[in-house]
Design a protein around this motif. Structure first.
Motif, PDB file in Angstrom:
ATOM      1  N   GLU A  45      40.461 -62.946   4.067  1.00 48.87           N
ATOM      2  CA  GLU A  45      41.398 -63.371   3.028  1.00 48.87           C
ATOM      3  C   GLU A  45      42.184 -64.577   3.531  1.00 48.87           C
ATOM      4  O   GLU A  45      42.764 -64.542   4.612  1.00 48.87           O
ATOM      5  CB  GLU A  45      42.341 -62.225   2.694  1.00 48.87           C
ATOM      6  N   ASP A  51      39.044 -65.886  -0.808  1.00 44.28           N
ATOM      7  CA  ASP A  51      38.321 -65.310   0.325  1.00 44.28           C
ATOM      8  C   ASP A  51      37.324 -66.316   0.871  1.00 44.28           C
ATOM      9  O   ASP A  51      36.807 -67.152   0.141  1.00 44.28           O
ATOM     10  CB  ASP A  51      37.552 -64.051  -0.094  1.00 44.28           C
ATOM     11  N   ASN A 125      44.918 -66.341   7.822  1.00 47.09           N
ATOM     12  CA  ASN A 125      46.117 -65.526   7.599  1.00 47.09           C
ATOM     13  C   ASN A 125      46.632 -65.060   8.954  1.00 47.09           C
ATOM     14  O   ASN A 125      46.011 -65.287   9.978  1.00 47.09           O
ATOM     15  CB  ASN A 125      45.837 -64.353   6.640  1.00 47.09           C
ATOM     16  N   SER A 127      47.296 -61.851   9.907  1.00 44.50           N
ATOM     17  CA  SER A 127      47.113 -60.422  10.123  1.00 44.50           C
ATOM     18  C   SER A 127      46.627 -60.160  11.541  1.00 44.50           C
ATOM     19  O   SER A 127      45.772 -60.862  12.060  1.00 44.50           O
ATOM     20  CB  SER A 127      46.096 -59.883   9.115  1.00 44.50           C
ATOM     21  N   ASP A 155      43.004 -53.813   7.298  1.00 52.94           N
ATOM     22  CA  ASP A 155      44.336 -54.274   6.913  1.00 52.94           C
ATOM     23  C   ASP A 155      44.407 -54.716   5.452  1.00 52.94           C
ATOM     24  O   ASP A 155      44.731 -55.852   5.140  1.00 52.94           O
ATOM     25  CB  ASP A 155      44.797 -55.391   7.848  1.00 52.94           C
ATOM     26  N   ALA A 158      42.493 -57.933   4.573  1.00 59.11           N
ATOM     27  CA  ALA A 158      42.639 -59.152   5.369  1.00 59.11           C
ATOM     28  C   ALA A 158      41.284 -59.556   5.940  1.00 59.11           C
ATOM     29  O   ALA A 158      40.972 -60.740   6.060  1.00 59.11           O
ATOM     30  CB  ALA A 158      43.646 -58.948   6.499  1.00 59.11           C
TER      31      ALA A 158
END
Length: 174
Positions: A45, A51, A125, A127, A155, A158
């Motif tokens: 993500e 995505d 990201n 994460s 997650d 993610a």
């Protein structure tokens, strides 16, 4: 701090797998170790809500404690360039999972749940850890080897993978 905690958790689970395998064997319970590898279409993500697809390789090692309960450690690496999947991955992950399943003759279905640690390139990201959930199916060709299909979501999306691979069960699945 969180990264150190996750490393300690994964280390304790690996040690626990070894101890449980020894205890299960000594108690007459047929705990079976297995390993596997696979190729995945991973999806990471991106911060703007879209995505990005990544080629991913993954490996698992697990201990089937009973016919329907097991513990599994999974790790993988992904990149958008085939040549850099292992040398310079954009995403790496490790997951400690509880595996619950059922087997009909040579077909086994299962669900996975646990915790994951991730290292995702900052352009996507931020994460770095979270819950891991998934499901899969094993199609056994013989007593020890299975074609494996599974999906793993880390997650809250993610990073996600859809994997095709194999699993080998020491001593067979029965």
């Amino acid at each position: 701090m969180e990264n150190c905690l996750m490393k300690k958790l994964l280390g304790c689970l690996v040690l626990g797998l070894g101890l449980m395998a020894g205890n299960a064997h000594a108690d007459g319970v047929s705990a079976k170790m297995y390993y596997g590898a696979g190729l995945s279409d991973g999806s990471v993500e991106i911060a703007n809500g879209t995505d990005k697809s990544l080629g991913t390789v993954s490996a698992v090692v697990g201990l089937q404690l009973l016919d329907f309960v097991g513990i599994e450690l999974s790790l993988g690496a992904g990149s958008d360039q085939t040549a850099s999947i292992l040398s310079e991955p954009l995403v790496t992950y490790q997951a400690a999972l509880l595996r619950l399943g059922y087997r009909w003759d040579r077909v086994g279905v299962y669900i996975l749940g646990g915790q994951a640690r991730m290292d995702i390139d900052s352009q996507f990201n931020n994460s770095d850890a979270g819950n891991a959930f998934g499901f899969g199916i094993n199609l056994f060709g013989n007593e020890t080897t299975a074609l494996n299909f599974n999906v793993l979501n880390l997650d809250d999306g993610a990073f996600s993978t859809a994997t095709i691979g194999f699993q080998y069960y020491f001593g067979g699945f029965r």
